[in-house]
Each structure stands twice: as structure tokens, then as C-alpha cells.
Enzyme design. Structure first.
Site, PDB file in Angstrom:
ATOM      1  CG  HIS A   5      36.840  88.189  71.369  1.00  9.86           C
ATOM      2  ND1 HIS A   5      37.573  88.755  70.363  1.00  9.86           N
ATOM      3  CD2 HIS A   5      36.119  89.193  71.906  1.00  9.86           C
ATOM      4  CE1 HIS A   5      37.303  90.054  70.293  1.00  9.86           C
ATOM      5  NE2 HIS A   5      36.433  90.353  71.226  1.00  9.86           N
ATOM      6  CG  ASP A  38      37.492  94.206  70.829  1.00 10.52           C
ATOM      7  OD1 ASP A  38      37.171  93.105  71.320  1.00 10.52           O
ATOM      8  OD2 ASP A  38      36.836  94.750  69.927  1.00 10.52           O
ATOM      9  CD  GLU A  44      33.032  89.591  69.945  1.00  7.65           C
ATOM     10  OE1 GLU A  44      32.090  90.245  70.389  1.00  7.65           O
ATOM     11  OE2 GLU A  44      33.899  90.103  69.207  1.00  7.65           O
ATOM     12  CD  GLU A  45      35.765  91.932  67.193  1.00 14.25           C
ATOM     13  OE1 GLU A  45      34.675  92.427  66.832  1.00 14.25           O
ATOM     14  OE2 GLU A  45      36.467  92.416  68.080  1.00 14.25           O
ATOM     15  CG  ASP A  82      34.779  91.504  74.172  1.00 13.11           C
ATOM     16  OD1 ASP A  82      35.819  92.119  73.877  1.00 13.11           O
ATOM     17  OD2 ASP A  82      33.942  91.126  73.320  1.00 13.11           O
ATOM     18  CG  HIS A 119      36.475  97.171  66.187  1.00 13.71           C
ATOM     19  ND1 HIS A 119      35.291  96.748  65.636  1.00 13.71           N
ATOM     20  CD2 HIS A 119      36.764  96.274  67.155  1.00 13.71           C
ATOM     21  CE1 HIS A 119      34.879  95.652  66.258  1.00 13.71           C
ATOM     22  NE2 HIS A 119      35.763  95.352  67.194  1.00 13.71           N
TER      23      HIS A 119
HETATM   24 ZN   LIG Z   1      35.667  92.197  71.651  1.00 11.82          ZN
END
Ligand SMILES: [Zn+2]
Length: 301
Positions: free
Chosen positions: A121, A133, A167-168, A195, A267
Site C-alpha cells: 500500500h 509500512d 489501506e490504513e 505489508d 505507525h
Molecule cells: Zn501497512
């Protein structure tokens, strides 16, 4: 997070509800706000944030994740004294805006309508750059296609790389891709997702039936010299997940890199370009390129 879990994704899955449902459950008990210790194994100063939910019928209270170090300090204060805690937050929801998946493909020479999709993503959680990510997932798949093209490989099936958007925050890119692909008459025969970070490759998990599990496991000896040993049933990925609804029976393959350091960056503001190891990233690209090649050569749908 439970440090005894060897696979850190299992540890994350085991405590995700604290963040995901923390605001709902706390509000039910009359809380005015919720603060959690960030979901992550390292003791550091980066808050690790992520998705959380509200329910319309329940009071929406502020929710925040503290860095593990700060949470430990707060927890110690709470044991000995009365604590006053003030929130200062500036989160907002903006209206949706149009955005796009990015798609590239090598057209199949024998069965161009039959598609092997592989991707990661493009969007990222806002606190970091999203290098692991999922910048590395995007590069894994882009590079896998580039390697095959450079080798002048003529695939039987169409090999299609998709960089998924959103995606998130709702998986709209994955959902739209599945619907779009169905509507144009594609036959999706397999999908691969990366991912879980750009770390040294350890194998692939499969969400699919025994026939495809056996196929995946038949590749294991080829990967062994490269230190890949995980070829098990498991999870494909968020972005390729919606393909299951549109293309019944499609096997989904999830790339499995070493998981020990993923939650150092996930994140968090530390998820930056410099945190990616070039050699480990390259090994991942080669692993995905190899799987796509082997699927193209051997899969029957
Ligand atoms: Zn991800």
C-alpha cells in the site's frame, strides 16, 4: 504486548483491542478520556498510534497512545500519587477526496485474462514516513516486476503490480481494485501482498485451500538456501483480502519477513527511510519475484 510471543504480529493481535475498542469500553464505564500504553515492544519515546473505533450510540471520548517510556512513568506516578492529566489534541476528520491505486503489468503470453496480482500500500499512517509500512512492500513488488522484465521473462499469465491507496483508513483501494478487476472481466488466479515490513524474508503464508498449500510447500526447497522456511497456512493481507469475495477460491499469499523489529517502527515517527536495511529489502524483492515466477510457471486455477 506479550513479549513471550515469538511472532510479534501475534503479540500485536493479542492486545489490539485495547486501542481499537478502548474508547468505547471506557466510555461505557463513564470515562472522560482514554490513554493507552502504545502497542509496541520497544521502550522508547515514540507514540505508536493507529486505528480505533467509536460507536454512534456511545459518548465519543478523546483517546491517545503514549510512548511506552512515558506510559511507564505515568503508571509509576499513579501508584504513589494523585495525578492530573491534561489532553491537548488537534485531530480532525476531513471529507473524503479522490485518490488512486497505481497499477503496472506484464501482459501474459498464453492467458492474458488470468491475473497474478502482487502489491503493497501507498498510503501511510501519518506519524512517520511509512518506510516499512508500507514503502518497502511497494518496492518489493515494483522490484519483483522489474527483475522479471529485465530478465526478459515472458509470463504465461498477466503479472500485475498494484500499489493500493487507503489501506490504513478503510481499505478503499483494495475494495475498489477487487470490484474494478471483476467488472472488466479479469480472472484473478492468485494474489501476493507485502505489508509486514522490509526485513529479511522468512517465507510466505497462504490463505487458501490444501491444493494451493501443497503447491506453496513444494517451493520450500528452492527457498531454503535463502533462509526462508515459513510455508504455512495463515494470512494473505488487508489489500488483497477483498479479492476473495469477487474471485471465489483465489489463494492469497502473505509475504513473511522477520518480525522482531517491525513494531520498533510501526505507525511511529521512527518509520523512516533510514530504518530500512538495503540488503534485507533486496532479499525480500528477490523472494517475492521468485514466488511470482514460480506461481506463473506452476499454478493451475
Ligand atoms: Zn501497512
Amino acid at each position: 504486548m506479550n513479549e513471550k510471543e515469538i511472532i510479534t504480529f501475534s503479540a500485536y493481535g493479542g492486545c489490539y483491542v485495547i486501542r481499537g475498542n478502548g474508547a468505547i469500553e471506557s466510555a461505557k464505564l463513564g470515562a472522560v478520556g482514554v490513554i493507552i500504553r502504545s502497542l509496541g515492544l520497544p521502550v522508547d519515546e515514540h507514540p505508536h498510534t493507529g486505528s480505533m473505533h467509536y460507536e454512534d450510540s456511545i459518548q465519543k471520548i478523546p483517546a491517545a497512545a503514549l510512548a511506552t517510556k512515558d506510559a511507564d512513568i505515568l503508571s509509576n506516578y499513579l501508584k504513589t500519587s494523585k495525578v492530573r492529566f491534561a489532553y491537548e489534541m488537534d485531530c480532525k476528520n476531513f471529507p473524503d477526496a479522490v485518490s488512486y491505486n497505481v497499477i503496472a503489468e506484464l501482459t501474459g503470453s498464453e492467458k492474458p485474462n488470468e491475473i497474478i496480482t502482487f502489491g503493497g500500500h501507498l498510503d501511510s499512517w501519518d506519524t512517520g514516513e511509512g518506510a516499512h509500512d508500507d514503502g518497502t512492500g511497494v518496492i518489493h513488488c515494483l522490484e519483483a516486476l522489474r527483475i522479471l522484465k529485465t530478465l526478459n521473462y515472458k509470463p504465461k499469465h498477466t503479472l500485475r503490480v498494484v500499489f493500493f491507496m487507503n489501506e490504513e483508513n478503510g481499505n478503499k483501494g483494495g475494495q475498489t481494485y477487487a470490484t474494478w478487476s471483476k467488472s472488466r472481466g479479469d480472472i484473478q488466479i492468485a494474489a501476493v501482498e507485502s505489508d509486514r515490513g522490509g526485513f529479511a524474508p522468512r517465507g510466505f503464508e497462504i490463505d487458501g485451500n490444501e491444493k494451493y498449500l501443497n503447491l506453496l510447500q513444494s517451493f520450500a526447497p528452492i527457498f531454503k538456501p535463502y533462509d526462508l522456511h515459513i510455508f504455512d497456512k495463515g494470512y494473505g493481507g488487508v489489500d488483497i483480502g477483498p479479492l476473495k469475495k469477487s474471485f471465489e477460491g483465489i489463494p492469497l499469499f502473505g509475504f513473511v519477513p522477520d518480525s522482531q523489529r517491525y513494531f520498533d517502527f510501526h505507525h511511529a515517527p521512527s518509520d523512516v527511510f533510514e530504518s530500512v536495511n538495503k540488503r534485507e529489502l533486496e532479499l525480500g524483492c528477490a523472494a517475492i519475484g521468485s514466488l511470482v515466477y514460480l506461481l506463473d510457471k506452476n499454478i493451475s486455477f
